[in-house]
Scaffold this active site. Structure first.
Site: not given
Ligand code: NAD
Ligand code: UDP
Length: 338
Positions: A31, A33, A35, A59, A124, A150, A154, A201, A232, A294
């Site tokens: 990582d 770090l 985020n 990375l 995602s 974003y 993906k 949310l 959702r 949304d």
């Molecule tokens: P997160 O930000 O907590 O984790 C991502 C990690 O990647 C962080 O620790 C960050 O420091 C690290 N990172 C970012 N850029 C980097 C780089 N260039 N080199 C090395 N490390 C790097 O996010 P998360 O919620 O744990 O999500 C993890 C994965 O899942 C992501 O790819 C995200 O797109 C995907 N995802 C998340 C959600 C969600 O709602 N949390 C939903 C669908 C997909």
């Molecule tokens: N949402 C909301 N208020 C917020 C954040 C999200 O009403 O402050 C709603 C958003 O419009 C969606 C749902 O909550 O209907 C889930 O949103 P989130 O951003 O958590 O995930 P998404 O499905 O957009 O990836």
């Protein structure tokens, strides 16, 4: 297996590290770090009594990553690293494409050089765009009319992985299409620690409940859903973490794309009520206009993961709220004061 977790210090990465260690695997977390905090992995070590090897590297810097991983052995990869804020991706598209895509290219080259063939990628449900069906199966169209960089990144990475597998038939890749990950480890020791104002949310609701923010803005109450607010499919992060362990075990040459969701939809107001029940606190909210980009409802058809792998969610939205609350209460500032 000894598994390299890129982005392993992040929200989903740290919970998956724990699930891997608990199922007898070893973990190397890489990582930058950007985020996350190193503390998340210290707590995984504390919870499991096992060691997590940590490599700090960006990375997108192929040369530095290669150097940092010199002499570090692993035989499978879970690729979480990347940027994930939808709104930010609209404002900073080149940064998002560069980080998410470059990271994946570096990783695929490195895997090929090392002969590491097993890959699980954090995709995602956003790759499906505005759903055409009530429940989304993996056969749903992907990469059509997506509304932000974003989501496009993906979909593009899924394509890159497919092309890599075509050129390298030993590659055994799984794209896990997550629905909405929420909650925390039931200990409350690790959880989601968003930087600044939460976009999602549940962390926003949790911060209102704990008194860090005044009220929730509910984005729209005029959707064609039972109560008018967005619906959702919320999946407990520990169910999600265990899904990664199962996906790794089942990966075979070629590429599979598999949904990880519960198959149940919950509206924004249902989440608010569930959190109020779990926390015993009131969550004040106001109805605001819809948020750009949304859609009304996004719910998984999770039957493929069940039929192929025997995986299904076992935790409810109430469980997720209880665990998110335990995390929020004992870490009101996230890992900041650790
Ligand atoms: P997160 O930000 O907590 O984790 C991502 C990690 O990647 C962080 O620790 C960050 O420091 C690290 N990172 C970012 N850029 C980097 C780089 N260039 N080199 C090395 N490390 C790097 O996010 P998360 O919620 O744990 O999500 C993890 C994965 O899942 C992501 O790819 C995200 O797109 C995907 N995802 C998340 C959600 C969600 O709602 N949390 C939903 C669908 C997909
Ligand atoms: N949402 C909301 N208020 C917020 C954040 C999200 O009403 O402050 C709603 C958003 O419009 C969606 C749902 O909550 O209907 C889930 O949103 P989130 O951003 O958590 O995930 P998404 O499905 O957009 O990836």
């Amino acid at each position: 297996m000894r598994v390299l977790l890129t982005g392993g210090a992040g929200y989903i990465g740290s919970h998956t590290a724990l699930a891997l260690l608990e199922s007898g695997n070893e973990v190397v977390a890489l990582d930058d770090l950007s985020n996350s905090s190193r503390e998340s992995l210290h707590r995984v070590e504390e919870l499991t009594g096992k060691t997590v090897d940590f490599v700090e590297a960006d990375l997108t810097d192929a040369a530095a990553t290669r150097q940092s991983l010199e002499g570090v052995e692993f035989d499978a990869v879970i690729h979480f690293a990347g940027l994930k804020a939808v709104g930010e991706s609209v404002a900073q598209p080149t940064r998002y494409y560069r980080t998410n895509i470059d990271s994946t290219l570096t990783l695929l080259d490195l895997m090929r050089e090392r002969g590491v063939t097993r890959l699980v990628f954090s995709s995602s449900a956003t790759v499906y765009g505005d759903p055409l069906t009530d429940r989304i199966a993996e056969t749903h169209q992907v990469g059509v009319g997506l509304t932000n960089p974003y989501g496009w990144s993906k979909a593009m990475i899924e394509q890159i992985i497919a092309d890599a597998a075509h050129a390298w038939p030993e590659l055994a890749a799984v794209n896990l299409r997550y629905f909405n990950p929420v909650g925390a480890h039931p200990s409350g020791r690790i959880g989601e620690d968003p930087d600044g104002i939460p976009n999602n949310l549940m962390p926003f609701v949790a911060q209102v409940a704990v008194g860090r923010r005044e009220r929730l803005s509910v984005f729209g109450d005029d959707y064609p859903t039972p109560d008018g607010t967005g619906v959702r499919d919320y999946i407990h992060v520990m169910d999600l973490a265990e899904g990664h362990v199962v996906a790794l075990e089942h990966a075979k040459p070629g590429v599979r794309s598999v949904n990880l969701g519960s198959g149940e939809g919950s509206s924004v107001l249902e989440v608010v009520r569930a959190f109020e029940r779990a926390s015993g606190r009131e969550v004040p909210f106001s109805i605001e206009p819809r948020r750009a980009g949304d859609v009304a409802s996004v719910i998984a058809d999770p039957s493929l993961a069940l039929s192929e792998w025997g995986w299904r969610t076992t935790r409810s939205l109430d469980d997720a709220c209880r665990d998110a609350w335990a995390w929020q209460q004992s870490n009101p500032q996230g890992y900041a004061n650790a």
